[in-house]
Structures are given as C-alpha cells and as structure tokens.
Design an enzyme around this catalytic site. Structure first.
Site, PDB file in Angstrom:
ATOM      1  N   PHE A 119       1.695  23.044  36.386  1.00  0.00           N
ATOM      2  CA  PHE A 119       2.015  22.189  37.534  1.00  0.00           C
ATOM      3  C   PHE A 119       3.431  21.643  37.429  1.00  0.00           C
ATOM      4  O   PHE A 119       4.144  21.870  36.445  1.00  0.00           O
ATOM      5  CB  PHE A 119       0.989  21.065  37.667  1.00  0.00           C
ATOM      6  CG  PHE A 119       0.965  20.080  36.521  1.00  0.00           C
ATOM      7  CD1 PHE A 119       0.330  20.381  35.326  1.00  0.00           C
ATOM      8  CD2 PHE A 119       1.575  18.837  36.650  1.00  0.00           C
ATOM      9  CE1 PHE A 119       0.293  19.465  34.277  1.00  0.00           C
ATOM     10  CE2 PHE A 119       1.551  17.915  35.611  1.00  0.00           C
ATOM     11  CZ  PHE A 119       0.906  18.238  34.424  1.00  0.00           C
ATOM     12  N   GLY A 178       6.067  24.456  28.642  1.00  0.00           N
ATOM     13  CA  GLY A 178       5.426  24.687  29.941  1.00  0.00           C
ATOM     14  C   GLY A 178       4.637  23.453  30.330  1.00  0.00           C
ATOM     15  O   GLY A 178       4.123  22.749  29.451  1.00  0.00           O
ATOM     16  N   LYS A 179       4.546  23.211  31.616  1.00  0.00           N
ATOM     17  CA  LYS A 179       3.704  22.084  32.078  1.00  0.00           C
ATOM     18  C   LYS A 179       2.308  22.640  32.336  1.00  0.00           C
ATOM     19  O   LYS A 179       1.935  22.926  33.479  1.00  0.00           O
ATOM     20  CB  LYS A 179       4.297  21.475  33.348  1.00  0.00           C
ATOM     21  CG  LYS A 179       5.062  20.196  33.110  1.00  0.00           C
ATOM     22  CD  LYS A 179       5.605  19.587  34.356  1.00  0.00           C
ATOM     23  CE  LYS A 179       4.808  18.390  34.853  1.00  0.00           C
ATOM     24  NZ  LYS A 179       4.749  17.231  33.950  1.00  0.00           N
ATOM     25  N   ILE A 180       1.567  22.830  31.251  1.00  0.00           N
ATOM     26  CA  ILE A 180       0.283  23.526  31.308  1.00  0.00           C
ATOM     27  C   ILE A 180      -0.852  22.511  31.428  1.00  0.00           C
ATOM     28  O   ILE A 180      -0.904  21.537  30.666  1.00  0.00           O
ATOM     29  CB  ILE A 180       0.115  24.402  30.043  1.00  0.00           C
ATOM     30  CG1 ILE A 180       1.222  25.471  30.015  1.00  0.00           C
ATOM     31  CG2 ILE A 180      -1.274  25.028  29.994  1.00  0.00           C
ATOM     32  CD1 ILE A 180       1.281  26.290  28.748  1.00  0.00           C
TER      33      ILE A 180
END
Ligand code: PMP
Length: 314
Positions: free
Chosen positions: A34, A155-157
């Site tokens: 996101f 990463g925006k995981i």
C-alpha cells in the site's frame, strides 16, 4: 467524515460496493502492499494539492514488484486515477489517500506467483496522525525491526505492518506517543511508521536505507530542505541507541506524522526537553512546501481541482 467512493475493480464505485471476500488471499496472508499519500487543502487558492504523488506511486510499484504484483497501470496512470477519485469526492480539507494492491484470489495456499492482482484506492479527510507533533515522548521498543531477508521494510507490505502494530501498541500502552525500533543488530532503524533524524553538534544523522527502513518520501524531502535550504550537513549512517540520549534534537518524518519533534526518549529529555530550533524551522518550511506556498517546490504539489474550485459534483 469519510470518503464516499473508491477505485475498485477497474472503476470508481460507491465505497459500499468496494468489498472483498473473507477468502481473499491478501486478507488471509498479508500479501498486499500500500501507500499513504497526503493531499493538503490550500484555502487561499481553494485548491487541494497532492504532495509528491508520483514518487509515492513509483515506490508503490516497487513494493508491487517485491510481491510479484503486476498492475495494468504505470505511475502516471495511477496519478490520473487518484485525481479522478479526489475530484469525485470533492473534499475541501486535508486528505489521506490509500492505494492498495493485493492478491485477490480466493484460495488456500501461501505463495506469490500465479495469482490474480487487484488495485483499490480510497481517500479520507485526515488531520494529525500523532497528536504530540510538537513534542513526542517516545521509548525504544522491545520489538525489533523486520529484516530485509525476512520481510523487506523497503516495501510497504501489508503483513509487515504487524511489526509496526506490535511496537506502536506497546508504546501507547506504556504511556508513550511513539516507538523507536532497532534493527536486529541493535542500531536505530525508524519509528513504527516514521523515519528518524538525530542532530548532534550541528550535523543531522539519519539511518541508511540498509538499516531496514522504509525509504521515506518525507525523509527525502527533509534531507533536501535541511541540506539545500538550511545549510546543515546531513549524513546517512548507522546510529547507536545511546546516541539518541546524547542528541541535541531528534525528530520523526513521515506522510502521516509530517515532522514531529521528539522531546523525550526512554525518560531522558532530548536537548532542552522542548522542541529545538532546527526542527521548528524545518516544520515551518515543510508546511509551506506541502501547502504550495513555496514556489520553487510547486512541482511537488499536484493540484486536484481543474479551475478555481471546479469540482465534479455528480
Ligand atoms: N517508515 C515506515 C515504516 C512507514 O510506514 C512510513 C510511512 N509511510 C515512513 C517510514 C515514512 O515514509 P513516507 O515519508 O514516505 O510517508
């Protein structure tokens, strides 16, 4: 007030229709990523300005690539979809925009490949993320930051935010405003959802991108403003925990938190125990920049409404 619409399944739909099944892969396994983007309302211009939207979507596509998510949109198309959504919402306030790409298959089985990818975007009026922006009291978390070879912080995981939730909840339940999280080897990494800056003897230090941080867009903005405008040396290097206790000023940066001064760490005052002059000047400048009041940074501010407050009202 909440938004009324979402981009979902290829078009803008009423938010009530943007629903996923309990069987959705990403809901079960956290296999999504996101972004968090802010739109700032500029009352003089009656305009909303989305801050560094393209950079957010470039990072979004990098997170997608880590998760083997392929979207049928490039960064420019994602910006265009977002502007359409915001025009439809017609907010006249500061706004938070949440794009989310996820594995949408309804099946049991943990993997990344050979699955279907989906995109949704929604927006909501939004004020402060941390109440104590002018003086946060924080502690060093007992939780460690996720490591690049386990769950990359770069990463925006979605699933990785359980790590942030552990540290944020521990901090709040222990009476602090935020947590500072260390890497596995004990260096300062970042806050639960913020990057960190430490000023000592006129130099500003921030952890390098190899210390399991999210490569923050506000971090980049702050580094630029500090070095180019305020003439301060900014050094990316690993930071020891006890350097926090010896700092003159410490602050956090992030789309949500904006720029927040940290005035106490582990019950020790930072500097004088009040917001310092550097972070104060930086915050003033940052708010000018994001609200479109600094002409040289206007290219970072994407106007939403086409004419003078020309909104889609349908
Ligand atoms: N670190 C983490 C873990 C975050 O979630 C965020 C917020 N996106 C940040 C740092 C700050 O990043 P940015 O400035 O791009 O919002």
């Amino acid at each position: 007030m909440q938004g009324k619409y979402a981009f979902f399944d290829g078009g803008i739909v009423p938010i009530e229709d943007a629903k996923v099944s309990v069987r959705t892969h990403s809901f079960n396994y956290g296999t999504g990523c996101f972004e968090g983007i802010r739109g700032y309302w500029n009352p003089e211009e009656r305009q909303m300005l989305v801050f560094r939207m393209r950079e957010h979507y470039v990072r979004f596509l990098q997170s997608c690539s880590l998760l083997m998510i392929k979207l049928p949109y490039d960064a420019d198309q994602l910006c265009a979809i977002t502007l359409d959504l915001l025009r439809k919402e017609g907010f006249e306030s500061d706004t938070y925009i949440r794009p989310l790409a996820y594995k949408s298959d309804e099946l049991i089985g943990v993997k990344l490949h050979g699955l279907t990818d989906a995109l949704t975007i929604f927006a909501t009026p939004f004020g402060r993320y941390v109440d104590a922006e002018e003086g946060a009291r924080v502690h060093v978390s007992s939780w460690r930051r996720i490591d690049d070879n386990a769950l990359p912080a770069r990463g925006k995981i979605v699933g990785a935010y359980v790590n942030s939730a552990f540290s944020k909840t521990e901090a709040l339940l222990n009476g602090f405003d935020e947590a500072i999280v260390l890497t596995q080897d004990g260096h300062v990494s970042e806050g639960s959802a913020e990057n960190l800056f430490v000023m000592r003897d006129g130099t500003v230090y921030t952890p390098p991108v190899t210390d399991n941080i999210l490569e923050g867009i506000t971090r980049d903005t702050v580094m630029h403003l500090l070095s180019e405008e305020m003439g301060l040396p900014v050094v990316e290097r690993s930071i020891d925990r006890t350097e926090l206790y010896c700092a003159d000023e410490v602050f956090m940066s992030g789309t949500g938190v904006q720029i927040a001064a940290i005035i106490e760490i582990d019950h020790r005052p930072v500097g004088t125990g009040a917001m310092g002059p550097t972070v104060r000047a930086l915050r003033d400048r940052y708010f000018d920049v994001v609200r479109g009041r600094a002409p040289q940074y206007r290219s970072w501010c994407e106007p939403v409404y086409v004419g003078a407050n020309e909104k889609v009202t349908a």
